[in-house]
Design a protein around this motif. Structure first.
Motif, PDB file in Angstrom:
ATOM      1  N   GLY A 164       0.786  -1.219   0.000  1.00  0.00           N
ATOM      2  CA  GLY A 164       0.000   0.000   0.000  1.00  0.00           C
ATOM      3  C   GLY A 164       0.816   1.266   0.000  1.00  0.00           C
ATOM      4  O   GLY A 164       0.289   2.347  -0.294  1.00  0.00           O
ATOM      5  N   ALA A 165       2.108   1.164   0.332  1.00  0.00           N
ATOM      6  CA  ALA A 165       3.000   2.322   0.278  1.00  0.00           C
ATOM      7  C   ALA A 165       3.636   2.471  -1.098  1.00  0.00           C
ATOM      8  O   ALA A 165       4.527   3.299  -1.273  1.00  0.00           O
ATOM      9  N   ALA A 213       2.552   5.179  -8.103  1.00  0.00           N
ATOM     10  CA  ALA A 213       1.197   4.618  -8.128  1.00  0.00           C
ATOM     11  C   ALA A 213       1.279   3.152  -8.529  1.00  0.00           C
ATOM     12  O   ALA A 213       2.259   2.714  -9.150  1.00  0.00           O
ATOM     13  N   ILE A 214       0.260   2.401  -8.154  1.00  0.00           N
ATOM     14  CA  ILE A 214       0.107   1.008  -8.554  1.00  0.00           C
ATOM     15  C   ILE A 214      -1.226   0.873  -9.269  1.00  0.00           C
ATOM     16  O   ILE A 214      -2.261   1.346  -8.762  1.00  0.00           O
ATOM     17  N   VAL A 215      -1.231   0.220 -10.429  1.00  0.00           N
ATOM     18  CA  VAL A 215      -2.462  -0.040 -11.170  1.00  0.00           C
ATOM     19  C   VAL A 215      -2.604  -1.544 -11.347  1.00  0.00           C
ATOM     20  O   VAL A 215      -1.648  -2.224 -11.742  1.00  0.00           O
ATOM     21  N   ARG A 224       0.938   7.428  -4.134  1.00  0.00           N
ATOM     22  CA  ARG A 224       1.598   8.251  -3.137  1.00  0.00           C
ATOM     23  C   ARG A 224       1.161   9.697  -3.311  1.00  0.00           C
ATOM     24  O   ARG A 224       0.951  10.169  -4.412  1.00  0.00           O
ATOM     25  N   THR A 225       1.038  10.384  -2.193  1.00  0.00           N
ATOM     26  CA  THR A 225       0.640  11.804  -2.257  1.00  0.00           C
ATOM     27  C   THR A 225       1.849  12.712  -2.148  1.00  0.00           C
ATOM     28  O   THR A 225       1.809  13.852  -2.575  1.00  0.00           O
TER      29      THR A 225
END
Length: 228
Positions: A164-165, A213-215, A224-225
């Motif tokens: 998730g990171a 990002a993960i897709v 990530r922000t």
């Protein structure tokens, strides 16, 4: 070579060359070795997840990821003149070559990663759908040496596992990590993965560099922000 096959792009197979590899920057060598052993076991398990999908299942996953990724890329600047680095799929990785071909038709400059020097950052050579393909390290198809060198604005990397990171578990060679650490400005990095390959953590080590990002086949799974 074109069409479907069993080749892949990410030249990240150093773990197969040296299965005892561990990060020398780790603070605790015993802990680093524990993580390395865990990762080797997870790579086997996660690779089996892909195989269990079968050819038709992998095709469905690839098509779903391409749909979500196409929308995501458009929102992140993949338009005429932009430079996008994709990958050539092997070992059950999602096949995004049809999407890369569509980007090419939109005048996006598409590149593929190449290992020119072992244990060094990747370089990227321009790819077009009809070009002659050469064989690179580990027999991975790559654009020929005379192809234009590009620096990507957006980098797409396949993941065996992810968390998730936005940390990515690859084959263990560290090529994408070295590349993202070396490129300035850093490209927007998107990891491509199965939704089922999510892990609570990959136990990131000092050399690990997160994706932005993960897709997955279910859409954008993580982003990530703090990507500045």
């Amino acid at each position: 070579m074109s069409g479907s096959g069993t080749y892949a792009s990410p030249p990240c197979m150093a773990a197969e060359v040296d299965p005892a590899y561990f990060d020398p920057q780790g603070v605790d060598p015993a802990q680093v070795r524990d993580v390395a052993r865990w990762r080797r076991a997870e790579r086997i398990r996660l690779a089996a997840l892909r195989e269990e999908l079968g050819q038709s299942g992998r095709a469905q996953v690839s098509a779903a990821i391409a749909t979500h990724l196409g929308t995501f890329l458009a929102a992140h600047g993949a338009r005429a003149g932009a430079m996008v680095a994709g990958y050539w799929p092997i070992r059950g990785e999602p096949d995004l070559r049809p999407l890369l071909a569509r980007l090419h038709e939109m005048d996006v400059r598409v590149a593929l990663p190449v290992v020119e020097t072992r244990a060094a950052p990747l370089v990227f050579r321009r790819w077009t759908p009809r070009m002659r393909i050469a064989r690179g390290h580990w027999n991975i198809p790559v654009p020929p040496a005379e192809a234009e060198a590009l620096v990507p604005d957006i980098l797409i990397a396949p993941c065996l596992g992810w968390d998730g990171a936005c940390f990515r578990l690859g084959w263990g060679g560290g090529y994408f990590d070295r590349t993202l650490a070396a490129l300035s400005p850093r490209p927007f990095a998107i990891g491509i993965a199965l939704a089922a390959a999510r892990l609570p953590t990959i136990y990131p080590q000092p050399h690990d560099v997160p994706m932005d990002a993960i897709v997955t086949e279910e859409g954008r799974a993580a982003e990530r922000t703090n990507t500045a």
